[in-house]
Scaffold this motif. Structure first.
Motif, PDB file in Angstrom:
ATOM      1  N   ARG A  15       0.804  -1.223   0.000  1.00 48.78           N
ATOM      2  CA  ARG A  15       0.000   0.000   0.000  1.00 48.78           C
ATOM      3  C   ARG A  15       0.841   1.280   0.000  1.00 48.78           C
ATOM      4  O   ARG A  15       0.289   2.369  -0.130  1.00 48.78           O
ATOM      5  N   PHE A  16       2.151   1.161   0.166  1.00 46.34           N
ATOM      6  CA  PHE A  16       2.967   2.364   0.343  1.00 46.34           C
ATOM      7  C   PHE A  16       2.915   3.271  -0.888  1.00 46.34           C
ATOM      8  O   PHE A  16       2.637   4.469  -0.777  1.00 46.34           O
ATOM      9  N   ALA A  17       3.205   2.723  -2.048  1.00 43.62           N
ATOM     10  CA  ALA A  17       3.222   3.537  -3.264  1.00 43.62           C
ATOM     11  C   ALA A  17       1.829   4.077  -3.578  1.00 43.62           C
ATOM     12  O   ALA A  17       1.687   5.220  -4.048  1.00 43.62           O
ATOM     13  N   LYS A  18       0.812   3.278  -3.324  1.00 43.45           N
ATOM     14  CA  LYS A  18      -0.563   3.735  -3.560  1.00 43.45           C
ATOM     15  C   LYS A  18      -0.892   4.920  -2.650  1.00 43.45           C
ATOM     16  O   LYS A  18      -1.585   5.855  -3.067  1.00 43.45           O
ATOM     17  N   SER A  22      -2.084   8.747  -3.643  1.00 44.23           N
ATOM     18  CA  SER A  22      -3.513   8.851  -3.302  1.00 44.23           C
ATOM     19  C   SER A  22      -4.071  10.264  -3.359  1.00 44.23           C
ATOM     20  O   SER A  22      -5.280  10.446  -3.328  1.00 44.23           O
ATOM     21  N   GLY A  23      -3.206  11.251  -3.409  1.00 45.36           N
ATOM     22  CA  GLY A  23      -3.659  12.635  -3.316  1.00 45.36           C
ATOM     23  C   GLY A  23      -3.485  13.221  -1.929  1.00 45.36           C
ATOM     24  O   GLY A  23      -3.733  14.418  -1.723  1.00 45.36           O
ATOM     25  N   ARG A 208     -10.665   7.318   1.034  1.00 54.37           N
ATOM     26  CA  ARG A 208     -11.966   7.940   0.786  1.00 54.37           C
ATOM     27  C   ARG A 208     -12.213   9.141   1.710  1.00 54.37           C
ATOM     28  O   ARG A 208     -13.077   9.986   1.435  1.00 54.37           O
ATOM     29  N   GLN A 209     -11.467   9.213   2.813  1.00 56.75           N
ATOM     30  CA  GLN A 209     -11.633  10.334   3.735  1.00 56.75           C
ATOM     31  C   GLN A 209     -10.907  11.595   3.263  1.00 56.75           C
ATOM     32  O   GLN A 209     -11.228  12.706   3.719  1.00 56.75           O
ATOM     33  N   LEU A 210      -9.943  11.456   2.378  1.00 50.95           N
ATOM     34  CA  LEU A 210      -9.092  12.585   1.999  1.00 50.95           C
ATOM     35  C   LEU A 210      -9.854  13.755   1.377  1.00 50.95           C
ATOM     36  O   LEU A 210      -9.654  14.911   1.775  1.00 50.95           O
ATOM     37  N   PRO A 211     -10.741  13.524   0.374  1.00 52.36           N
ATOM     38  CA  PRO A 211     -11.451  14.664  -0.215  1.00 52.36           C
ATOM     39  C   PRO A 211     -12.335  15.397   0.792  1.00 52.36           C
ATOM     40  O   PRO A 211     -12.478  16.627   0.708  1.00 52.36           O
TER      41      PRO A 211
END
Length: 273
Positions: A15-18, A22-23, A208-211
């Motif tokens: 998951r690191f690179a993703k 991720s934004g 999904r929490q980022l935006p």
């Protein structure tokens, strides 16, 4: 002025690179709570390998407790790695504990206050060493320690950390994670409350929490317009060699208002893209 941080378990290198893509404004690789005891060594190695080169966004590491048996191995694995932008220090309860880590590593430090004792020492922790780049709360542990289960019970603690950060000339702190990943409306409401208290940004545990977090803390168009209007009035007053600035709505503008307006405009410009 970063608004979003994304936590990733240190034992999930897939998951690191993703996460970096991720934004999120920054990524936190977690060696502490997110990793079981029998996977600590594996996680440490995976994180160290990922930090072998710089990445497009800052990558911090949350190490294990400062009084526990894993800290030495954590620091040995990640200190000095080219991709390391800072260390998150969990469960900090004294300035001395922070200073001891600062003496061992050359990296920005981000102490997390997660207990009543740590909260009482918030001002000292914030000013413990020049290496301290921010402070924050670890709210899950703090809720347990204080015996509270809602935002109202954390109001005083949150306010204390905001004031302690600013008193030490640190940036406004970011909020702790919101554990209910599916409750995006609740996340937005909690972020709005935190923004009113003086927080800037928030850590996330799912992309999904980022935006939602970014939208909650990014200045609205009306805020930016008012800030630009104030700065234009200040600039016009300076051309007249006048120390008095009166806004179109009749308010006088002082230095504090000007500083706040500049922060708003700068933050909006950073996220214009």
């Amino acid at each position: 002025m970063l608004l979003t941080w994304l936590y990733v378990p240190g034992d999930r290198p897939d998951r690191f690179a993703k996460a970096v893509a991720s934004g999120a404004d920054a990524v936190i690789l977690d060696l502490e709570d997110a990793v079981l005891a029998d996977r600590k060594a594996y996680a440490r190695q995976a994180v160290a390998e990922f930090l072998g080169q710089p990445h497009p966004v800052p990558v911090q590491v949350r190490v294990n407790e400062l009084t526990g048996p894993d800290l030495d191995a954590d620091l040995a694995a990640v200190a000095g790695r080219p991709g390391l932008s800072g260390l998150r220090l969990p469960k900090v309860e004294s300035a001395d504990a922070v200073a001891a880590v600062a003496a061992r590593v050359d990296a920005p430090l981000h102490p997390l206050i997660e207990s009543a004792l740590g909260l009482e020492s918030a001002y000292a922790i914030a000013a413990a060493d020049p290496a301290v780049a921010s402070i924050g709360l670890g709210e899950a542990d703090l809720r347990s320690d204080l015996g509270v289960d809602d935002d109202a019970g954390l109001a005083w603690a949150r306010g204390r950390v905001v004031v302690a950060a600013r008193a030490a000339a640190l940036p406004p702190p970011a909020m702790s994670v919101y554990a209910h990943v599916a409750d995006l409306d609740g996340l937005a409401a909690s972020c709005a409350l935190g923004r009113r208290l003086g927080f800037l940004g928030r850590a996330a545990i799912h992309p999904r929490q980022l935006p939602v977090i970014a939208e909650a803390f990014r200045p609205a168009e009306g805020e930016v317009a008012r800030a630009e209007e104030l700065l234009a009035a200040v600039a016009e007053a300076q051309t007249r060699s006048s120390g008095t600035v009166v806004l179109p709505d009749g308010r006088f503008a002082d230095r504090a208002m000007v500083a706040a307006a500049r922060r708003t405009v700068d933050l909006a410009a950073r996220y214009a893209a």
